[in-house]
Scaffold this motif. Structure first.
Motif, PDB file in Angstrom:
ATOM      1  N   ARG A 280       0.828  -1.216   0.000  1.00  0.00           N
ATOM      2  CA  ARG A 280       0.000   0.000   0.000  1.00  0.00           C
ATOM      3  C   ARG A 280       0.857   1.258   0.000  1.00  0.00           C
ATOM      4  NH1 ARG A 280      -1.962   3.220   4.048  1.00  0.00           N
ATOM      5  NH2 ARG A 280      -1.126   1.802   5.626  1.00  0.00           N
ATOM      6  N   THR A 281       2.033   1.227   0.632  1.00  0.00           N
ATOM      7  CA  THR A 281       2.820   2.447   0.800  1.00  0.00           C
ATOM      8  C   THR A 281       4.005   2.571  -0.158  1.00  0.00           C
ATOM      9  OG1 THR A 281       4.227   1.407   2.490  1.00  0.00           O
ATOM     10  CG2 THR A 281       2.227   2.547   3.248  1.00  0.00           C
TER      11      THR A 281
ATOM     12  N   ARG B 114      -3.087  12.529   3.007  1.00  0.00           N
ATOM     13  CA  ARG B 114      -3.993  11.506   3.508  1.00  0.00           C
ATOM     14  C   ARG B 114      -3.406  10.115   3.243  1.00  0.00           C
ATOM     15  NH1 ARG B 114      -9.863  12.955   1.178  1.00  0.00           N
ATOM     16  NH2 ARG B 114     -10.401  11.222   2.583  1.00  0.00           N
TER      17      ARG B 114
ATOM     18  N   PRO C  71      -2.714   6.607   1.733  1.00  0.00           N
ATOM     19  CA  PRO C  71      -3.054   6.062   0.410  1.00  0.00           C
ATOM     20  C   PRO C  71      -3.962   4.841   0.521  1.00  0.00           C
ATOM     21  CG  PRO C  71      -0.841   5.408   1.036  1.00  0.00           C
ATOM     22  CD  PRO C  71      -1.308   6.380   2.088  1.00  0.00           C
ATOM     23  N   ARG C  72      -4.609   4.536  -0.596  1.00  0.00           N
ATOM     24  CA  ARG C  72      -5.501   3.389  -0.644  1.00  0.00           C
ATOM     25  C   ARG C  72      -4.907   2.323  -1.555  1.00  0.00           C
ATOM     26  NH1 ARG C  72     -10.777   6.864  -2.285  1.00  0.00           N
ATOM     27  NH2 ARG C  72      -9.294   7.339  -3.943  1.00  0.00           N
ATOM     28  N   ALA C  73      -5.073   1.072  -1.178  1.00  0.00           N
ATOM     29  CA  ALA C  73      -4.631  -0.052  -2.004  1.00  0.00           C
ATOM     30  C   ALA C  73      -5.848  -0.676  -2.683  1.00  0.00           C
ATOM     31  CB  ALA C  73      -3.908  -1.096  -1.166  1.00  0.00           C
ATOM     32  N   SER C  74      -5.834  -0.704  -4.002  1.00  0.00           N
ATOM     33  CA  SER C  74      -6.974  -1.240  -4.756  1.00  0.00           C
ATOM     34  C   SER C  74      -6.554  -2.385  -5.673  1.00  0.00           C
ATOM     35  CB  SER C  74      -7.597  -0.122  -5.597  1.00  0.00           C
ATOM     36  OG  SER C  74      -6.616   0.489  -6.428  1.00  0.00           O
TER      37      SER C  74
ATOM     38  N   TYR D  95      -4.325   7.316  -6.306  1.00  0.00           N
ATOM     39  CA  TYR D  95      -3.656   6.619  -5.216  1.00  0.00           C
ATOM     40  C   TYR D  95      -4.080   7.181  -3.855  1.00  0.00           C
ATOM     41  CZ  TYR D  95       0.422   4.889  -2.523  1.00  0.00           C
ATOM     42  OH  TYR D  95       1.258   4.298  -1.602  1.00  0.00           O
ATOM     43  N   TYR D  96      -3.984   8.472  -3.707  1.00  0.00           N
ATOM     44  CA  TYR D  96      -4.439   9.115  -2.477  1.00  0.00           C
ATOM     45  C   TYR D  96      -5.915   9.516  -2.614  1.00  0.00           C
ATOM     46  CZ  TYR D  96       0.506   9.742  -1.270  1.00  0.00           C
ATOM     47  OH  TYR D  96       1.830   9.543  -0.973  1.00  0.00           O
ATOM     48  N   PRO D  97      -6.681   9.460  -1.527  1.00  0.00           N
ATOM     49  CA  PRO D  97      -8.055   9.974  -1.590  1.00  0.00           C
ATOM     50  C   PRO D  97      -8.059  11.428  -2.052  1.00  0.00           C
ATOM     51  CG  PRO D  97      -7.708   8.750   0.443  1.00  0.00           C
ATOM     52  CD  PRO D  97      -6.351   8.900  -0.205  1.00  0.00           C
TER      53      PRO D  97
END
Length: 311
Positions: free
Chosen positions: A240-241, A271, A273-276, A263-265
């Protein structure tokens, strides 16, 4: 079933902490089983981070996997302790006479160099050539995929006007392909590179088949006509990072990197990051191990000479 790694490899403790089944050498020796033998050529600077990322995905399979680590040269690493390299990595001459069920060649931070300018280009070519006779299936990641396109098929890459960095939507081009079983029609993948290979050129090549692509990132999954070589131009192994670490590294170096896309909201790097892409990455490696390695490899690896997958 687990991935088998050396007892003291740092990735072992990390993965056990994530409840991923990792088997020590000591326990594996007590089992009467023929594990898959995988070799990983790790070209990334931070060896331990990349080892952990790949072992995390390999450990998601129901198959027992015996992993060996390979280095491209024995010069000191700037980002990995020499003790770690000497304890866990082998040189090519030590494995040249072996056969493997699978080989993974990682990416490398060499995006703006011509291949002939890479200090170890001759060694890369030699290992790619060797792999075609000594591994049932080869998975090339990112830079390694571009290098293999060039060496095996003469397909050149080109430098983008700006680095592609972020998480991008992809779509399946073919549905009924073992590698894509369980995939959604559209899925997300991280990319971080300066170079790209022409999608049209890959599609026009008679020995290659594009399985998944993106409007922005181009070809993502490509296989050769014998399904022996799998080319993955992105980074399904990223955590994720990872993109955030690269972005902050470039900022600290005085560069002006773009914020990674999708990647970031709301594209806000303050903020989390999100992993998708984690589900897709795990499924990709699981399908590769099952359908392109386990289902095709001979029980006795000495029988590999002259074997063509999917015959």
């Amino acid at each position: 079933m687990p991935v088998k790694v050396p007892d003291s490899l740092p990735a072992s403790a990390i993965l056990r902490g994530e409840n991923i089944f990792v088997m020590s050498e000591t326990r594996a020796e007590a089992q009467n089983i023929r594990p898959l033998k995988l070799l990983i050529l790790n070209l990334m600077p931070n060896k331990i981070e990349t080892e952990t990322q790949l072992l995390r995905l390999l450990g998601n399979s129901p198959l027992q996997v015996d992993v060996e680590l390979l280095r491209i040269h024995n010069r000191p690493s700037k980002h990995t302790p020499c003790d770690h390299m000497n304890a866990f990595y082998r040189d090519f001459e030590q494995v040249r006479g072996n056969n493997y069920d699978g080989l993974i060649i990682t990416g490398a931070p060499l995006g703006d160099l011509e291949f002939e300018e890479v200090a170890y280009w001759d060694e890369i070519r030699a290992i790619i050539d060797w792999s075609q006779q000594h591994a049932t299936s080869v998975l090339f990641l990112c830079w390694a995929a571009h290098a293999a396109f060039y060496h095996l098929y003469g397909i050149k890459r080109y430098l983008r006007e700006e680095k592609i960095s972020g998480v991008f939507q992809h779509r399946r081009v073919h549905e009924h392909v073992p590698l894509l079983r369980g995939f959604d029609d559209e899925f997300w993948v991280p990319h971080s590179r300066y170079a790209q290979v022409s999608l049209d050129q890959l599609k026009a090549h008679g020995d290659l088949k594009v399985l998944a692509e993106s409007d922005v990132a181009g070809a993502y999954l490509v296989v050769d006509q014998n399904n022996r070589n799998l080319f993955v131009t992105g980074h399904p192994e990223y955590t994720r990072t990872t993109l955030q670490d690269e972005y902050r590294r470039d900022l600290a170096a005085g560069l002006t990197p773009q914020v990674p896309n999708h990647y970031y909201p709301e594209d806000d790097p303050t903020r989390p990051p999100r992993a998708s892409w984690h589900a897709h990455g795990a499924l990709l490696f699981s399908n590769w191990l099952n359908y392109y390695v386990y289902q095709q490899t001979p029980f006795d690896l000495n029988d590999m000479a002259g074997m063509t997958p999917w015959e």
